[in-house]
Design an enzyme around this catalytic site. Structure first.
Site, mmCIF file in Angstrom:
data_model
loop_
_atom_site.group_PDB
_atom_site.id
_atom_site.type_symbol
_atom_site.label_atom_id
_atom_site.label_comp_id
_atom_site.label_asym_id
_atom_site.label_seq_id
_atom_site.Cartn_x
_atom_site.Cartn_y
_atom_site.Cartn_z
ATOM 1 N N GLY A 154 0.779 -1.227 0.000
ATOM 2 C CA GLY A 154 0.000 0.000 0.000
ATOM 3 C C GLY A 154 0.812 1.278 0.000
ATOM 4 C CG ASN A 195 0.899 3.887 -5.553
ATOM 5 O OD1 ASN A 195 1.159 4.960 -6.068
ATOM 6 N ND2 ASN A 195 1.448 2.772 -5.934
ATOM 7 C CB ILE A 197 -9.457 -9.010 -12.931
ATOM 8 C CG1 ILE A 197 -7.978 -8.952 -13.370
ATOM 9 C CG2 ILE A 197 -10.376 -8.577 -14.068
ATOM 10 C CD1 ILE A 197 -7.633 -9.842 -14.532
ATOM 11 C CG ASN A 221 -5.550 0.437 -11.518
ATOM 12 O OD1 ASN A 221 -5.208 0.169 -10.371
ATOM 13 N ND2 ASN A 221 -5.048 -0.174 -12.576
ATOM 14 C CG HIS A 245 -0.926 -0.480 -15.746
ATOM 15 N ND1 HIS A 245 -1.170 -1.786 -15.392
ATOM 16 C CD2 HIS A 245 -0.137 -0.525 -16.847
ATOM 17 C CE1 HIS A 245 -0.546 -2.591 -16.244
ATOM 18 N NE2 HIS A 245 0.080 -1.854 -17.137
ATOM 19 C CB THR A 266 -13.174 1.261 -18.979
ATOM 20 O OG1 THR A 266 -11.983 0.625 -19.496
ATOM 21 C CG2 THR A 266 -12.998 2.771 -19.000
ATOM 22 C CD GLU A 308 -10.248 -2.832 -24.073
ATOM 23 O OE1 GLU A 308 -11.009 -1.879 -24.342
ATOM 24 O OE2 GLU A 308 -9.313 -3.195 -24.805
ATOM 25 C CG ASP A 361 -4.209 -2.826 -16.857
ATOM 26 O OD1 ASP A 361 -3.520 -3.843 -16.909
ATOM 27 O OD2 ASP A 361 -4.684 -2.348 -15.810
ATOM 28 C CB THR A 393 10.262 7.264 -6.824
ATOM 29 O OG1 THR A 393 11.047 6.296 -6.137
ATOM 30 C CG2 THR A 393 10.543 8.655 -6.275
HETATM 31 C C1 GRF Z 1 2.913 -0.821 -7.944
HETATM 32 O O1 GRF Z 1 3.788 -1.272 -8.959
HETATM 33 C C2 GRF Z 1 1.709 -0.224 -8.610
HETATM 34 O O2 GRF Z 1 1.998 0.320 -9.873
HETATM 35 C C3 GRF Z 1 0.796 -1.393 -8.767
HETATM 36 O O3 GRF Z 1 0.987 -2.155 -7.583
HETATM 37 C C4 GRF Z 1 2.367 -2.030 -7.181
HETATM 38 C C5 GRF Z 1 2.500 -1.917 -5.692
HETATM 39 O O4 GRF Z 1 1.783 -0.782 -5.279
HETATM 40 N N1 GRF Z 1 -0.546 -0.933 -8.910
HETATM 41 P P1 GRF Z 1 1.642 -0.427 -3.687
HETATM 42 O O5 GRF Z 1 3.047 -0.261 -3.119
HETATM 43 O O6 GRF Z 1 0.923 -1.589 -3.009
HETATM 44 O O7 GRF Z 1 0.864 0.852 -3.669
#
Ligand code: GRF
Length: 193
Positions: free
Chosen positions: A11, A13, A95, A110, A112, A144, A146, A148, A175
């Protein structure tokens, strides 16, 4: 406006978004807050960080459901308890069914780890290296049905250096993810008033 963030692992992000919401005073400036962090895995490390920040957490274990639809219905019920203006997938490794995506369409984001539309799917960094790409990156997009695809909100580009391993590239991209995801969310919340 409540933001619900979905995670499956560390987590990082999600943590970057939470920190920017605090640092950027999203409550006062945007009337927005991270209301909950939801994971499909009880062991997700990000749940510890969320709890430490006083953010509500929930686990909806996909293994406890007989079908993808049943899992998505339970997940939606957990999410809707927080009346989300925005549902943010951050390292969420499931998914989602078309029914779920349509339920949250235009308020489902999301991130990616590639410069979409290049390299949808998994193992994006190794694939970029193997293809001889000079640059890698990440994309924040609206989800959406589809996989990614969907309208792009933000992108970041990083160099791929000679001898780069997938892990080295992933760390360089991550980063940048931590910069563009909070920025994309703040812009979207600001735009939607
Ligand atoms: C990252 O590569 C992100 O792009 C993908 O999941 C990976 C880990 O993300 N969505 P996080 O550290 O769990 O936020």
């Amino acid at each position: 406006k409540n933001i619900v963030i979905l995670i499956s692992g560390g987590g990082s992000n999600m943590a970057a978004i939470v920190r920017e919401a605090q640092r950027g005073h999203w409550g006062e400036r945007l009337g927005a807050r991270v209301a909950a962090v939801v994971s499909n895995r009880a062991g997700a490390g990000g749940l510890v960080f969320a709890r430490e920040q006083g953010i509500a957490t929930a686990v909806v274990d996909h293994k406890a459901f007989p079908s993808r639809e049943a899992f998505d219905a339970a997940l939606a019920e957990t999410i809707d308890a927080h009346a989300p203006a925005l549902v943010v997938l951050a390292g969420f490794m499931r998914i989602l069914t078309p029914g779920f995506v349509e339920r949250y369409q235009r308020r489902l984001l999301n991130i990616h780890p590639s410069l979409l539309p290049a390299f949808p799917g998994l193992h994006t960094h190794q694939r970029a290296i193997d293809a001889g790409c000079r640059f890698g990156g990440a994309t924040v997009h609206q989800v959406t049905t589809e996989l990614d695809v969907g309208p792009i909100l933000e992108q970041a580009v990083v160099p791929i250096l000679p001898g780069d391993t997938a892990d080295a590239l992933a760390a360089r991209v991550l980063t940048q993810e931590h910069l563009i995801y909070p920025r994309a969310i703040a812009r979207l919340l600001h735009a939607t008033g």
